[in-house]
Scaffold this active site. Structure first.
Site, PDB file in Angstrom:
ATOM      1  N   GLY A 187      -1.857  28.308  26.522  1.00  0.00           N
ATOM      2  CA  GLY A 187      -0.422  28.522  26.598  1.00  0.00           C
ATOM      3  C   GLY A 187       0.075  28.506  28.030  1.00  0.00           C
ATOM      4  O   GLY A 187      -0.615  28.072  28.949  1.00  0.00           O
ATOM      5  N   HIS A 188       1.305  29.018  28.200  1.00  0.00           N
ATOM      6  CA  HIS A 188       1.967  28.970  29.506  1.00  0.00           C
ATOM      7  C   HIS A 188       2.066  30.340  30.163  1.00  0.00           C
ATOM      8  O   HIS A 188       2.852  30.520  31.093  1.00  0.00           O
ATOM      9  CB  HIS A 188       3.364  28.363  29.357  1.00  0.00           C
ATOM     10  CG  HIS A 188       3.368  26.937  28.899  1.00  0.00           C
ATOM     11  ND1 HIS A 188       4.524  26.189  28.804  1.00  0.00           N
ATOM     12  CD2 HIS A 188       2.360  26.121  28.512  1.00  0.00           C
ATOM     13  CE1 HIS A 188       4.223  24.967  28.360  1.00  0.00           C
ATOM     14  NE2 HIS A 188       2.915  24.917  28.179  1.00  0.00           N
ATOM     15  N   GLY A 189       1.298  31.314  29.685  1.00  0.00           N
ATOM     16  CA  GLY A 189       1.238  32.605  30.342  1.00  0.00           C
ATOM     17  C   GLY A 189       2.376  33.534  29.983  1.00  0.00           C
ATOM     18  O   GLY A 189       3.047  33.383  28.961  1.00  0.00           O
TER      19      GLY A 189
END
Length: 443
Positions: free
Chosen positions: A273-275
């Site tokens: 994912g993107h954090g």
């Protein structure tokens, strides 16, 4: 004939008396979706209420002793019928139960409050499945639904259990649709815990305009390449806690947007994912406000970003009093990132930030307006970056933009195998203490 009507009325009276006795005794009132017409066989559309013979219940009006009774369950959703019973039950608490070892095919449905009980629980013990993107259920009433399951203005709501929400996202992602799996709007004193959410059409969970929210023990999953499948999105909400959860999706694991304050994220495993992202903020020149956010004890594994703040150029407002503490990064592309030139690019590289960095030594002005970022603290950050640039503070210039009062206390982020990393900085006022690597070239 009349005997049947008398029996029906007697049954209704006994049901009412049973509810009254349960409430009087202080017991929780329980409403099972199967008892309200749901099949739970994984194939039957549980949107429609069915009678015991398997046919659709018909609407009819019966008159007895000048009293009219209206049966209006025709075409009513079985889950919605169970909700209406639970929400309308008078007592200290009530529950709607989705039983274990069953799979319920359910179309888009809204559960609306306020409810009669101060505490209402939805127990998800089985699986709830969304219909595919091509199903007519998504276009019922001539309108395109923007969410699958929605709770609206239900105070004292608990959604718990060890069951699963399956959004059937594979049929949606190629269409780049924007339907949210579970949307909660205006729900104060809200608790979400224990259940799993997988393969949402878009965002898995959106918490909006709510206060006093406790989220714990969730498992949220979608493939790393699934578009816009944020795990938990928080907007215009306050006093929110997200703890002890595992989130791996194709977008932000957790995103905190404008109007949110006093938000805590603690003990979360992120990846893919993107954090964890603050933002995006200030799109199309909008005013934004986020403050008092505490993110701690988060482990990022193979994510695009780690601790990120992202704002659009030309936005207004502020993001302030935000802390990232005890972060661990394992092969993260951009472990620490402030990007005041965010664009909704699908590239794995923050294109806007990179473009600005390339202009640092030129005469071109790299942004003049932006959401003001201040009082941001990073403490005890450890791990590895998949790229040479482990830290990037790329901020705008004047007009209220820029980044100030940035504090980095004890940080060591190397490349895999101890390889060298660097930090990039523009228009940021940064103070460091303790051992900080890579060295941050701004003050």
């Amino acid at each position: 004939g009349a005997v049947g009507i008398i029996c029906t009325c007697t049954g209704i009276l006994l049901a009412v008396l049973a509810l009254a006795c349960g409430a009087a005794a202080g017991r929780e009132l329980v409403f099972d979706v199967v008892a309200h017409g749901a099949r739970g066989d994984g194939a039957t559309d549980d949107t429609k209420v069915r009678d015991v013979s398997g046919g659709l219940t018909r609407r009819r009006v019966l008159t007895f002793n000048s009293v009219s009774f209206l049966w209006f369950l025709a075409l009513k959703q079985a889950f919605e019928a169970a909700w209406a019973a639970a929400c309308g039950a008078r007592g200290p608490s009530a529950s709607m139960v989705v039983p274990a070892r069953r799979s319920f095919l359910v179309g888009p449905v809204s559960f609306k409050g306020p409810c009669a009980s101060a505490r209402i629980t939805v127990q998800i013990l089985g699986k709830i499945m969304a219909p595919p993107a091509t199903a007519k259920a998504w276009r019922s009433g001539g309108n395109k639904h923007q969410q699958w399951l929605m709770f609206y203005r239900v105070d004292g709501l608990r959604v718990t259990g060890n069951g699963v929400l399956d959004g059937n996202g594979q049929s949606w992602w190629i269409r780049r649709c924007s339907d949210i799996a579970l949307k909660l709007v205006g729900c104060n004193n809200l608790e979400l815990g224990g259940f799993s959410s997988k393969d949402s059409p878009q965002m898995h969970i959106a918490i909006l305009e709510s206060s006093g929210v406790n989220v714990w023990g969730l498992t949220i999953t979608a493939p790393g390449n699934s578009p816009n499948t944020d795990g938990i999105h928080v907007g215009r909400s306050q006093n929110v806690r997200i703890t002890s959860s595992r989130i791996g999706t194709g977008d932000d694991g957790i995103s905190i947007s404008s109007g949110s304050r006093f938000v805590t994220v603690d003990g979360v495993q992120c990846g893919p994912g993107h954090g964890v992202s603050i933002g995006s903020l200030g799109k199309n020149g909008a005013a934004a406000a986020v403050e008092y956010v505490d993110v701690k004890n988060v482990h990022f594994t193979n994510t695009m970003n780690g601790a990120r703040i992202k704002t659009w150029e030309g936005g207004r407002g502020y993001a302030r009093s935000i802390s990232f503490t005890n972060m661990e990064f394992d092969n993260v592309d951009n472990p620490v990132l402030i990007d005041q030139f965010y664009t909704a690019s699908t590239s794995k590289i923050p294109i806007s930030a990179t473009k600005c960095i390339l202009l640092i030594n030129s005469s071109v002005t790299c942004g003049q307006l932006g959401v003001a970022i201040s009082n941001i603290t990073y403490t005890n950050l450890r791990g590895t970056s998949s790229r040479p640039t482990a830290v990037s503070f790329v901020c705008g210039g004047g007009g209220g933009g820029g980044c100030r009062d940035i504090h980095v206390n004890s940080m060591v982020i190397t490349g895999s195998g101890g390889r060298r990393t660097v930090a990039l900085c523009r228009n940021a006022k940064v103070a460091t203490s303790g051992h900080v690597y890579p060295q941050i070239p701004c003050s």
